[in-house]
Every structure is written in C-alpha cells, then in structure tokens.
Motif scaffolding. Sequence first.
Motif, PDB file in Angstrom:
ATOM      1  N   MET A 167       0.787  -1.279  -0.032  1.00  0.00           N
ATOM      2  CA  MET A 167       0.131   0.174  -0.076  1.00  0.00           C
ATOM      3  C   MET A 167       0.809   1.190   0.083  1.00  0.00           C
ATOM      4  N   LEU A 168       0.228   2.462  -0.207  1.00  0.00           N
ATOM      5  CA  LEU A 168       1.173   3.593  -0.349  1.00  0.00           C
ATOM      6  C   LEU A 168       1.728   4.037   0.878  1.00  0.00           C
ATOM      7  N   THR A 169       2.932   4.549   1.148  1.00  0.00           N
ATOM      8  CA  THR A 169       3.277   4.993   2.284  1.00  0.00           C
ATOM      9  C   THR A 169       2.524   6.073   2.734  1.00  0.00           C
ATOM     10  N   ARG A 170       2.710   6.452   3.861  1.00  0.00           N
ATOM     11  CA  ARG A 170       2.206   7.820   4.720  1.00  0.00           C
ATOM     12  C   ARG A 170       2.873   9.043   4.407  1.00  0.00           C
ATOM     13  N   ARG A 171       4.100   8.979   3.874  1.00  0.00           N
ATOM     14  CA  ARG A 171       4.547  10.078   3.879  1.00  0.00           C
ATOM     15  C   ARG A 171       4.262  11.162   2.759  1.00  0.00           C
ATOM     16  N   SER A 172       4.121  12.223   3.006  1.00  0.00           N
ATOM     17  CA  SER A 172       3.444  13.360   2.077  1.00  0.00           C
ATOM     18  C   SER A 172       4.714  13.690   1.201  1.00  0.00           C
ATOM     19  N   VAL A 173       4.336  14.030   0.051  1.00  0.00           N
ATOM     20  CA  VAL A 173       5.154  14.717  -1.012  1.00  0.00           C
ATOM     21  C   VAL A 173       5.556  16.350  -0.707  1.00  0.00           C
ATOM     22  N   LEU A 174       6.534  16.831  -0.353  1.00  0.00           N
ATOM     23  CA  LEU A 174       6.884  18.066  -0.105  1.00  0.00           C
ATOM     24  C   LEU A 174       6.912  18.821  -1.462  1.00  0.00           C
ATOM     25  N   MET A 175       6.751  20.153  -1.449  1.00  0.00           N
ATOM     26  CA  MET A 175       7.159  20.998  -2.738  1.00  0.00           C
ATOM     27  C   MET A 175       8.694  20.866  -2.947  1.00  0.00           C
ATOM     28  N   THR A 176       9.581  20.894  -2.331  1.00  0.00           N
ATOM     29  CA  THR A 176      10.957  20.576  -2.593  1.00  0.00           C
ATOM     30  C   THR A 176      11.312  19.311  -3.521  1.00  0.00           C
ATOM     31  N   GLY A 177      10.295  18.215  -3.118  1.00  0.00           N
ATOM     32  CA  GLY A 177      10.571  17.144  -3.729  1.00  0.00           C
ATOM     33  C   GLY A 177       9.841  17.165  -5.272  1.00  0.00           C
ATOM     34  N   ALA A 178       8.525  17.828  -5.073  1.00  0.00           N
ATOM     35  CA  ALA A 178       7.893  17.905  -6.342  1.00  0.00           C
ATOM     36  C   ALA A 178       8.628  18.786  -7.221  1.00  0.00           C
ATOM     37  N   ALA A 179       9.312  19.764  -7.008  1.00  0.00           N
ATOM     38  CA  ALA A 179      10.029  20.587  -7.869  1.00  0.00           C
ATOM     39  C   ALA A 179      10.954  19.917  -8.646  1.00  0.00           C
ATOM     40  N   ALA A 180      11.503  18.951  -7.881  1.00  0.00           N
ATOM     41  CA  ALA A 180      12.721  18.035  -8.427  1.00  0.00           C
ATOM     42  C   ALA A 180      12.402  17.251  -9.735  1.00  0.00           C
ATOM     43  N   LEU A 181      11.200  17.037  -9.929  1.00  0.00           N
ATOM     44  CA  LEU A 181      10.414  16.300 -10.817  1.00  0.00           C
ATOM     45  C   LEU A 181       9.498  17.093 -11.850  1.00  0.00           C
ATOM     46  N   VAL A 182       9.638  18.325 -11.949  1.00  0.00           N
ATOM     47  CA  VAL A 182       8.898  18.880 -12.820  1.00  0.00           C
ATOM     48  C   VAL A 182       8.985  18.339 -14.472  1.00  0.00           C
ATOM     49  N   LEU A 183       7.877  18.294 -14.902  1.00  0.00           N
ATOM     50  CA  LEU A 183       8.115  17.738 -16.428  1.00  0.00           C
ATOM     51  C   LEU A 183       9.009  18.609 -17.152  1.00  0.00           C
ATOM     52  N   PRO A 184      10.019  17.641 -17.979  1.00  0.00           N
ATOM     53  CA  PRO A 184      10.803  18.678 -19.123  1.00  0.00           C
ATOM     54  C   PRO A 184      10.158  18.784 -20.264  1.00  0.00           C
ATOM     55  N   ARG A 233       7.541   1.155  -7.075  1.00  0.00           N
ATOM     56  CA  ARG A 233       7.848   0.250  -5.782  1.00  0.00           C
ATOM     57  C   ARG A 233       9.120   0.384  -5.171  1.00  0.00           C
ATOM     58  N   LEU A 234       9.324   1.117  -4.331  1.00  0.00           N
ATOM     59  CA  LEU A 234      10.837   1.474  -3.902  1.00  0.00           C
ATOM     60  C   LEU A 234      11.171   0.944  -2.587  1.00  0.00           C
ATOM     61  N   GLU A 235      12.480   0.656  -2.411  1.00  0.00           N
ATOM     62  CA  GLU A 235      13.029   0.542  -1.026  1.00  0.00           C
ATOM     63  C   GLU A 235      13.158   1.850  -0.539  1.00  0.00           C
ATOM     64  N   GLU A 236      13.345   1.883   0.916  1.00  0.00           N
ATOM     65  CA  GLU A 236      13.305   3.189   1.668  1.00  0.00           C
ATOM     66  C   GLU A 236      14.739   4.179   1.181  1.00  0.00           C
ATOM     67  N   SER A 237      15.719   3.373   0.766  1.00  0.00           N
ATOM     68  CA  SER A 237      16.733   4.130  -0.077  1.00  0.00           C
ATOM     69  C   SER A 237      16.470   4.766  -1.195  1.00  0.00           C
ATOM     70  N   GLY A 238      15.258   4.611  -1.690  1.00  0.00           N
ATOM     71  CA  GLY A 238      14.981   5.051  -3.323  1.00  0.00           C
ATOM     72  C   GLY A 238      15.107   3.857  -4.413  1.00  0.00           C
ATOM     73  N   THR A 239      16.157   2.809  -4.198  1.00  0.00           N
ATOM     74  CA  THR A 239      16.351   1.926  -4.963  1.00  0.00           C
ATOM     75  C   THR A 239      14.921   1.257  -5.538  1.00  0.00           C
ATOM     76  N   MET A 240      14.902   1.124  -6.857  1.00  0.00           N
ATOM     77  CA  MET A 240      13.529   0.350  -7.163  1.00  0.00           C
ATOM     78  C   MET A 240      13.557  -1.186  -6.997  1.00  0.00           C
ATOM     79  N   ASP A 263      16.600  12.715   0.047  1.00  0.00           N
ATOM     80  CA  ASP A 263      16.394  11.247   0.101  1.00  0.00           C
ATOM     81  C   ASP A 263      17.184  10.572  -1.085  1.00  0.00           C
ATOM     82  N   GLY A 264      17.392   9.389  -1.245  1.00  0.00           N
ATOM     83  CA  GLY A 264      18.008   8.557  -2.128  1.00  0.00           C
ATOM     84  C   GLY A 264      17.446   8.838  -3.622  1.00  0.00           C
ATOM     85  N   THR A 265      18.151   8.615  -4.705  1.00  0.00           N
ATOM     86  CA  THR A 265      17.557   8.560  -6.105  1.00  0.00           C
ATOM     87  C   THR A 265      17.347   7.085  -6.530  1.00  0.00           C
TER      88      THR A 265
END
Length: 430
Positions: free
Chosen positions: A1-18, A163-170, A42-44
């Motif tokens: 199931m989805l984690t409870r962690r909210s997505v912060l704007m700092t995170g969203a800005a890193a993935l604005v569509l090119p 589907r990611l590990e806590e480290s960000g690894t897929m 967090d991890g990439t």
Amino acid sequence: MLTRRSVLMTGAAALVLPKVALAAPLVLRAEPVVAQILPEGDGTTAMLGFNGTTPGPELRLKQGAELAVRFENRMGDVSAIHWHGIRIENAMDGVPGMTQPPVGDGEDFDYRFTVPDAGTYWYHSHHRSWEQVARGLYGPLIVEEPNPPAVDHDITVIVDDWRLEESGTMMEGFGNMHDFAHAGRMGNFARAIPSVAEVRRGDRVRLRLINVATARIFPVQLSGVAGKVVALDGMPLRATRDIGDLVLAPAQRVDIIADVQDDVRFDFPTRDEPYEMGRIAVAGENPAPLGGAISALPAASVAAPGTPTQNLTLRMQGGAMGAGHGGDDIWAFNDVSGMKDAPFATFKRGETARITMINDTAWPHGIHLHGHHFFEVADGQPGDLRDTSFVQRGETREILCTFDNPGKWMLHCHMLGHQASGMMTWVEVA
C-alpha cells in the motif's frame, strides 16, 4: 500500500516535467537515467527514460501537424514506442511483431505521422511494457486545438506509482506471477508530477492528468480550484461537467479547466487523512482574472456510430479467485490467452460494431483499443468517447466503435501485467 509520507514541494519541484523544442526529426533516446522520485535529500532511483529524464520530455504540437521522431534505443534491451490514443497510421503504432520489428539496442527507428485530434495523449514503451513502463519509459504528448481555450497555464500532470526501497532503489521482481494474477505491480510511493510548479490565485488553468501507472487505479481528490471537466482520454465532452470524484484507470486521462483559489493539491484518499501526491503552489494574485463561464471544447472529428453490423462479446476471464477458462495463461478473453494468428474480429473499413465487455473476474480492468476511439454506451445511447474503458469486477459495459482505420490493432488490458499474462487480442480492419 502507499506509504504515509507526504510529498513536499521541494520534492515535487525536482521532478517537474521537462519540455523539448520540436525539430525535424525530434530525437527520443531511450537510456538509463537517475531520477529523484523521493523528496530532495532522500535517495535517488536508477530507472529508464527518454533524453536523460523520466518522465520523458513533453511533446506539444498543433492539431493536424506532423510529428517526426527518431527513436534511438540505447537502453540495453529491444523496445518500441506506442503513441497512446492517437488515431495513427498502422505502421506507426509501435507494436513490435505486429506493426514493426522490435528496435534493438543500439538501433534507431523513425516514426512520422500526423496528429488528427486535439487532446491529451502520451507515449510509452510497448515491449515488455509491464517492466519498461514501470521503469520510466513514457512521456506526455499534447495536441493543441487550432484556437485553444484561454487559460493562464496549460499544465500536464503525470500520475504514477513506484515500488521502492527506503533508500530509493527500485525493487525488482518484475514479472512476478503473484502480481500478474492479482491487481498487478502496485507501488508503495505515488506522485503527481506537474509541468508548472507555481500559479497565482485567480489564474485560470487547464490541468491534463495522465495515469501512466502499470496497474494502479488512481482516485484523485483535487482541491484548490473551482472548475469543470472538459475532456476524457483526449476527447472533448459534449457538455462540461462538475469535477466531483476523479477516478483514472491506467492509461486514462482527464482534462479540467478551473480557476485557482489556493494551492492546487492532488490527493489520494485513504481511510485516514489523504495522501498528498503533489501540489502546485500559489504565489501572488492575478490582477485581472479571466473569469467567466467555462465552455465545452470543440467537438472531436470522430464520426457518430452507424447501425452496428456486428454484435460481439469480449469476456474477461481468469486471475486469482477467478473461474477457469480455456486459455493457456493466467488471463483470457473468450477462452483465448494472448495474441493468436486469428483476430478477435475482422471489420470492413467504416463498419460499426457493438462490443459487450463482460468482466467475469475478481479484478478490475482497463481495456484499451489501439488506433480508434469508441463510445461508451450510456442509457442505450452513445456516451463518452474514450480509448481506454474501465470495467469493474462483475461489471458489463457496452461500447460502439466505427472501425475506420485500416490495419491490425491491439485490444488489451492496460493493467500491463494482465496484458503480459494473457489478456490481449487484436482486430483487423480491411
């Protein structure tokens, strides 16, 4: 199931569509990429993408224009690009083994076609798509009307899960038979990725939501705006409708025109508080809002269906907790699993068919037809135009389609693990 962690704007800005400037031909290079899926700090995540990013660059052009794309495959596996929702020439549809040979690693393939319909579309891998799409091989394709509606921002929003590990690894395990037999490969982290990070209070925006997930059905709670739904799967509605509860099956799209009142939030409802997938921040006030009524978009050029000359049944079978069937894989249509030599049906060009889709399984499915749009029947009449129809478990749905695009066209479940394990067939238009 989805984690409870909210997505912060700092995170969203890193993935604005090119975005990319269109050239002739435009190059889309499939290659390994590294993405900041988790919030900054967090991890990439090592993924696949186009031109160094995932999602791939937004392609945007006018209705009736020609798109020329050189696909350069440098990803380490064979692949091809499918242009989802475009009523395209058959040779350009991007289905290896049916419309073109697979493009090997280190090889190129040229796609060239006109875009007949304005709307919100997307492109994605169509080889081992249950893995390659999950790894990031997709991007938006936007076709603008000759005279688009007046808005301050035209914003594409990609919705996906991973589907990611806590480290960000897929996490690996693609092709997991348990996933295939159930709801598919569900991620534990979800994002709504906008092409614009900030708007002003009072701005009028067009939001183009695209569900690119391989399996997850996204209910989306949209807040911070007041407006109307104007299109589904790129096809304009006859009349605008209230936003209400949005539900997007894999591959489905929705266009909304709305006025900004506060931060625009895209939430996934849960039994507790909503899970925030993303937001567009408000910064400042629009001194001269456009305001006024939100009108319907110009009608699509899809012909009204004629009198059906064929009445067909497409019965979905199999999966966990499902009854047995005559196919040779996990899933089947009409007791047949996978692509066979004989098509599900053959049509003369211009022939209209009524297809009754019956979901005899314990799981929902999103059924996608290549090369065409179809009308979902509502109250006995042609209703919304779509290219992907969401059919709940136990549900029966009728569609009407005029098969006017010659060639061989796939018909399959866009829960891509279901497709890979039997729920796919094809039709031929002479």
